[in-house]
Scaffold this motif. Structure first.
Motif, PDB file in Angstrom:
ATOM      1  N   GLN A 171      -0.696  -1.829   8.416  1.00  0.00           N
ATOM      2  CA  GLN A 171       0.654  -1.314   8.645  1.00  0.00           C
ATOM      3  C   GLN A 171       0.779  -0.656  10.011  1.00  0.00           C
ATOM      4  O   GLN A 171      -0.110   0.077  10.439  1.00  0.00           O
ATOM      5  CB  GLN A 171       0.993  -0.274   7.565  1.00  0.00           C
ATOM      6  N   HIS A 172       1.864  -0.948  10.706  1.00  0.00           N
ATOM      7  CA  HIS A 172       2.253  -0.131  11.847  1.00  0.00           C
ATOM      8  C   HIS A 172       3.772  -0.052  11.891  1.00  0.00           C
ATOM      9  O   HIS A 172       4.475  -0.906  11.342  1.00  0.00           O
ATOM     10  CB  HIS A 172       1.689  -0.678  13.171  1.00  0.00           C
ATOM     11  N   ARG A 517       1.641   5.258  -2.310  1.00  0.00           N
ATOM     12  CA  ARG A 517       2.504   4.091  -2.165  1.00  0.00           C
ATOM     13  C   ARG A 517       3.963   4.555  -2.098  1.00  0.00           C
ATOM     14  O   ARG A 517       4.402   5.393  -2.880  1.00  0.00           O
ATOM     15  CB  ARG A 517       2.283   3.158  -3.361  1.00  0.00           C
ATOM     16  N   PHE A 518       4.719   4.010  -1.146  1.00  0.00           N
ATOM     17  CA  PHE A 518       6.099   4.438  -0.965  1.00  0.00           C
ATOM     18  C   PHE A 518       7.041   3.645  -1.866  1.00  0.00           C
ATOM     19  O   PHE A 518       7.961   2.978  -1.412  1.00  0.00           O
ATOM     20  CB  PHE A 518       6.503   4.317   0.503  1.00  0.00           C
ATOM     21  N   ALA A 519       6.790   3.719  -3.180  1.00  0.00           N
ATOM     22  CA  ALA A 519       7.745   3.197  -4.156  1.00  0.00           C
ATOM     23  C   ALA A 519       8.881   4.203  -4.280  1.00  0.00           C
ATOM     24  O   ALA A 519       8.668   5.412  -4.169  1.00  0.00           O
ATOM     25  CB  ALA A 519       7.055   2.990  -5.499  1.00  0.00           C
ATOM     26  N   GLY A 551       1.470   6.436   3.903  1.00  0.00           N
ATOM     27  CA  GLY A 551       1.650   5.535   2.771  1.00  0.00           C
ATOM     28  C   GLY A 551       2.296   4.234   3.190  1.00  0.00           C
ATOM     29  O   GLY A 551       2.949   4.147   4.234  1.00  0.00           O
ATOM     30  N   LYS A 552       2.108   3.220   2.351  1.00  0.00           N
ATOM     31  CA  LYS A 552       2.662   1.898   2.611  1.00  0.00           C
ATOM     32  C   LYS A 552       3.714   1.555   1.559  1.00  0.00           C
ATOM     33  O   LYS A 552       3.597   1.948   0.399  1.00  0.00           O
ATOM     34  CB  LYS A 552       1.563   0.836   2.568  1.00  0.00           C
ATOM     35  N   ALA A 553       4.722   0.806   1.980  1.00  0.00           N
ATOM     36  CA  ALA A 553       5.686   0.223   1.056  1.00  0.00           C
ATOM     37  C   ALA A 553       5.342  -1.246   0.882  1.00  0.00           C
ATOM     38  O   ALA A 553       4.897  -1.908   1.832  1.00  0.00           O
ATOM     39  CB  ALA A 553       7.107   0.362   1.585  1.00  0.00           C
ATOM     40  N   HIS A 554       5.504  -1.772  -0.334  1.00  0.00           N
ATOM     41  CA  HIS A 554       5.290  -3.205  -0.541  1.00  0.00           C
ATOM     42  C   HIS A 554       6.182  -3.980   0.426  1.00  0.00           C
ATOM     43  O   HIS A 554       7.332  -3.577   0.688  1.00  0.00           O
ATOM     44  CB  HIS A 554       5.620  -3.577  -1.985  1.00  0.00           C
ATOM     45  N   PRO A 555       5.689  -5.078   0.993  1.00  0.00           N
ATOM     46  CA  PRO A 555       6.483  -5.825   1.971  1.00  0.00           C
ATOM     47  C   PRO A 555       7.880  -6.212   1.497  1.00  0.00           C
ATOM     48  O   PRO A 555       8.794  -6.360   2.319  1.00  0.00           O
ATOM     49  CB  PRO A 555       5.626  -7.074   2.227  1.00  0.00           C
ATOM     50  N   ALA A 556       8.065  -6.356   0.190  1.00  0.00           N
ATOM     51  CA  ALA A 556       9.379  -6.736  -0.336  1.00  0.00           C
ATOM     52  C   ALA A 556      10.224  -5.533  -0.741  1.00  0.00           C
ATOM     53  O   ALA A 556      11.358  -5.705  -1.194  1.00  0.00           O
ATOM     54  CB  ALA A 556       9.211  -7.669  -1.538  1.00  0.00           C
ATOM     55  N   ASP A 557       9.702  -4.328  -0.586  1.00  0.00           N
ATOM     56  CA  ASP A 557      10.403  -3.129  -1.040  1.00  0.00           C
ATOM     57  C   ASP A 557      11.168  -2.498   0.119  1.00  0.00           C
ATOM     58  O   ASP A 557      10.661  -1.639   0.834  1.00  0.00           O
ATOM     59  CB  ASP A 557       9.397  -2.135  -1.628  1.00  0.00           C
ATOM     60  N   GLU A 558      12.425  -2.908   0.286  1.00  0.00           N
ATOM     61  CA  GLU A 558      13.227  -2.381   1.383  1.00  0.00           C
ATOM     62  C   GLU A 558      13.555  -0.904   1.184  1.00  0.00           C
ATOM     63  O   GLU A 558      13.686  -0.149   2.143  1.00  0.00           O
ATOM     64  CB  GLU A 558      14.514  -3.198   1.541  1.00  0.00           C
TER      65      GLU A 558
END
Length: 731
Positions: A171-172, A517-519, A551-558
């Protein structure tokens, strides 16, 4: 160390230098690097770091990659300069003794029935160390901690997963603060893996039939202490170009990719065990991703023992344990009938059941043709021991899946709970380990699950605990500044921005961490609802506060990506510049620094959607305090003296009202409890009340929420009963 001791060590090193050849020394280091046991032993890890500290950091702390760049002669020269020969020999001997000793372990004494028929632990991801990128977040790290504790306890267990040669994404953030994803190929030669071989000594490849052709997967072996981890990989000759990429990425692709990955994990995993000559006494399905596995076991029982489908199902279910990890509907994989038939059709033919029967196994209402096939449902139906991962999650899960047992009242739904835990040696900082060793005794690491051992923390010297924590906090801030300046350079920002990054954050300020995780249900942006009030709190000249996010967001989670953007761009607001920072590319390394150095760990999910949450447990071990919604593990951990609670453990039926109310409560607890307690100093300049809360947190929580305790619970309540031992009632 005295001068006599120094002289003795130097003399011993000279003897070792002459009697140990460079190649022998190099081989010992390779042996250590080949077993991930080193990753939770800081004294062994330091051997590799001391060979070349700069390259060690640049290579993501990968000992195999480091050794590949050095010849035996260079290693021997460096070892001589750093007086490392004795350390290397001791570490090599310790690993050998550790692997040879199974009889005196807790598992050897309490899990004998598993000795000939071990547990087969299935998981879609394993987070063991940052140098092995086959995990994305909490589930993977939990799986990694589970098998590390199984190793430490001596529980006979083999693990089955998938090998993702591109792992999860790097991620960046771009100049606008928007998350970008990048996938990089992992060099197999730099991983502690080897081809798994069968009893005949030949490498194993398994095949899985589908309606549109055959899937092939080779099997890798990775050693995690005493546990063997087998990873299936579809990048093999004989697969189509598309299928060779099937296991390339973790949680990537569409629904068809997902069901094919889960077919390989479940059905392929069982076939791999058979090829290895392993007959498990218990199958543990960690989440629904592997829930196809019992179908293949049922097929084999029908073929080998002449059982009918129903009888084979009953037999196999008795040996199957299922763990569900999420109360969030989107977290349960569902597939339409066409995908199920395409991938399970040949297996269904061998089972002798109809398409409708197979679909019924994955439906709450078997006859409802409009209901999709759910992996959690089939996992629950094909197991006789099922558990959630915290007490509250057990309650939520029984209510969530009550329709599967319409003849039972909710309290009698057969889903218990075993609360998650964390692997203490992996997450506790070395200085804190040394402090505990002095206070708790030299053997404390052999009794991590014993409350009486941790009770000795009450006698610890408050000043020593505070100084140890403050040193870890300073180390964290140095790490954060390096990462921030690197992020600025990558975005080609001006020198003023880079210099500001180098001086961000204040070592004396109350430091709050938030990383996961950035849900959207985890509500990383909750504090933004009180932005002006938070800005005033942060900039109090007498009692400043600062936040570190990652944290990361799933690639499909806008939605999750928008949360990241909002928080990351606060650096442009003068009120938050240098006080609120976002660290890119969250991984085990970032997590380790954060949980070891923050003063407070913030967790504010929308209750009751946090099944457990393990990051806060890691903070406890290092003297940090939790400030959390009473959800997941914190609902059963908080006692009023060992941290802070946001709200009173209730939620409104309207999520909007819940969010507003929780934002108010968050600001209240920060301004009225957390900040005043942290900044109140006694006559010695110590935050005495805060330190007492640190001690209370460690004493009451460290044993209860260790993965050693968790694995002991699984052995007693699930594994031994499933393998044919005495029955036990799950909590």
């Amino acid at each position: 160390m005295s001068q006599v001791d120094d002289a003795s060590t130097a003399a011993m090193e000279r003897v070792n230098w002459t009697e140990t050849s460079p190649q022998t020394l190099y081989n010992k280091l390779q042996t250590l690097a080949g077993n991930l046991w080193w990753s939770w032993h800081p004294e062994v890890l330091s051997l590799f770091r001391d060979l070349d500290p700069v390259r060690w950091r640049q290579l993501d702390h990968n000992p195999i990659a480091l050794l590949a760049e050095m010849s035996p002669e260079v290693v021997a020269k460096r070892a001589g300069e750093m007086v490392m020969y004795t350390r290397i020999n001791q570490a090599h001997r310790r690993l050998k003794d550790y692997l040879d000793d199974m009889h005196s372990t807790w598992g050897g004494q309490n899990a004998g029935v598993l000795g000939s028929k071990p547990v087969a632990y299935f998981s879609a991801e394993f987070g063991i160390h940052e140098s092995v990128p086959i995990y994305s977040g909490g589930l993977g790290v939990l799986s990694g901690d589970h098998i590390k504790s199984a190793s430490g306890l001596g529980v006979p267990l083999v693990a089955i997963g998938l090998f993702y040669d591109q792992g999860y994404f790097k991620q960046h953030l771009d100049s606008d603060g928007y998350q970008q994803q990048e996938y990089l190929n992992t060099k197999v030669e730099n991983l502690p893996m080897e081809a798994a071989t069968g009893p005949d000594g030949k490498p194993i490849t398994v095949s899985i039939d589908t309606r549109d052709g055959r899937l092939l997967a080779k099997v890798w072996l990775m050693h995690v202490g005493r546990v063997r981890l087998y990873l299936l990989d579809c990048d093999v000759e004989g697969n189509s170009p598309q299928d060779r990429e099937l296991t390339a990425r973790l949680y990537g692709g569409d629904r068809r990719t997902r069901i094919r990955q889960e077919l390989v994990l479940g059905v392929g995993g069982v076939k791999a065990l058979r090829s290895l000559g392993i007959t498990p006494g218990c199958f543990h399905l960690n989440e629904g991703h592997s829930a196809f596995a019992p179908l293949e076991v049922i097929r084999a029982r029908m073929e080998e023992d002449g059982l009918g489908f129903d009888d084979a199902l009953r037999e196999v279910a008795q040996h199957t344990v299922f763990t569900t990890h999420t109360p969030v509907p989107a977290g349960h994989d569902r597939f339409d009938p066409g995908l199920v038939e395409e991938h399970l059709g040949p297996l269904r033919d061998q089972l002798g059941i109809s398409h409708e029967q197979l679909m019924g196994l994955g439906r709450v209402e078997p006859q409802n043709e409009h209901e999709s096939f759910c992996m959690t449902v089939i996992g629950l139906k094909l197991s006789r021991r099922a558990n959630a991962v915290s007490s509250l999650h057990g309650y939520v899960s029984r209510r969530m899946w009550a329709h599967l047992w319409p003849w039972r009242v909710e309290e009698e739904i057969p889903i218990g709970h075993i609360t998650n835990g964390v692997h203490v040696p992996s997450w506790i900082a070395h200085p804190m380990q040394q402090l505990f060793e002095r206070q708790l005794g030299a053997s404390w690491r052999l009794q991590l699950e014993e409350p009486s051992v941790w009770g000795k923390v009450y006698a610890i010297d408050p000043g020593e605990l505070w100084e140890t924590h403050h040193a870890l906090k300073s180390r964290l801030l140095e790490f954060v500044r390096r990462r921030l300046s690197r992020q600025c350079r990558r975005r080609n920002e001006d020198e003023a921005s880079i210099e500001a990054a180098r001086s961000a954050l204040d070592p004396s300020a109350l430091t709050i961490g938030f990383a996961r995780r950035f849900a959207t249900y985890k509500r990383a942006d909750l504090f933004l609802r009180k932005l002006d009030e938070i800005a005033e709190l942060i900039n109090d000249p007498q009692r400043p506060v600062q936040f570190i996010f990652s944290g990361k967001a799933h690639p499909a989670d806008e939605g999750g990506k928008s949360f990241i953007k909002k928080i990351a761009n606060l650096r442009r607001d003068p009120r938050f510049a240098g006080r609120v920072v976002f660290i890119e590319d969250y991984d085990i390394n970032v997590a380790r620094h954060l949980v070891q150095g923050v003063d407070v760990w913030l967790n504010n999910p929308r209750r009751p959607l946090e099944a457990s949450g393990t990051s806060g447990m890691k903070v406890v071990l290092n003297g940090g305090l939790n400030c959390s919604i009473l959800d997941g593990w914190w609902a059963e951990a908080f006692n009023g003296r060992n941290g802070f609670a946001i709200g009173n453990g209730t939620q409104h039926v309207d999520d909007g009202i819940t969010d507003e109310r929780d934002a108010e409560n968050l600001f209240r607890v920060l301004s009225e409890e957390v900040v005043p307690t942290f900044y109140h100093r006694d006559a010695d300049g110590l935050p005495s009340q805060w330190i007492q809360m640190m001690i209370e947190s460690i004493a009451t929580l460290a044993s209860r929420f260790s993965s050693h305790r968790m694995v002991v619970d699984y052995v007693r309540h699930s594994y031994v009963p499933a393998a044919g031992g005495l029955s036990s009632q799950m909590p």
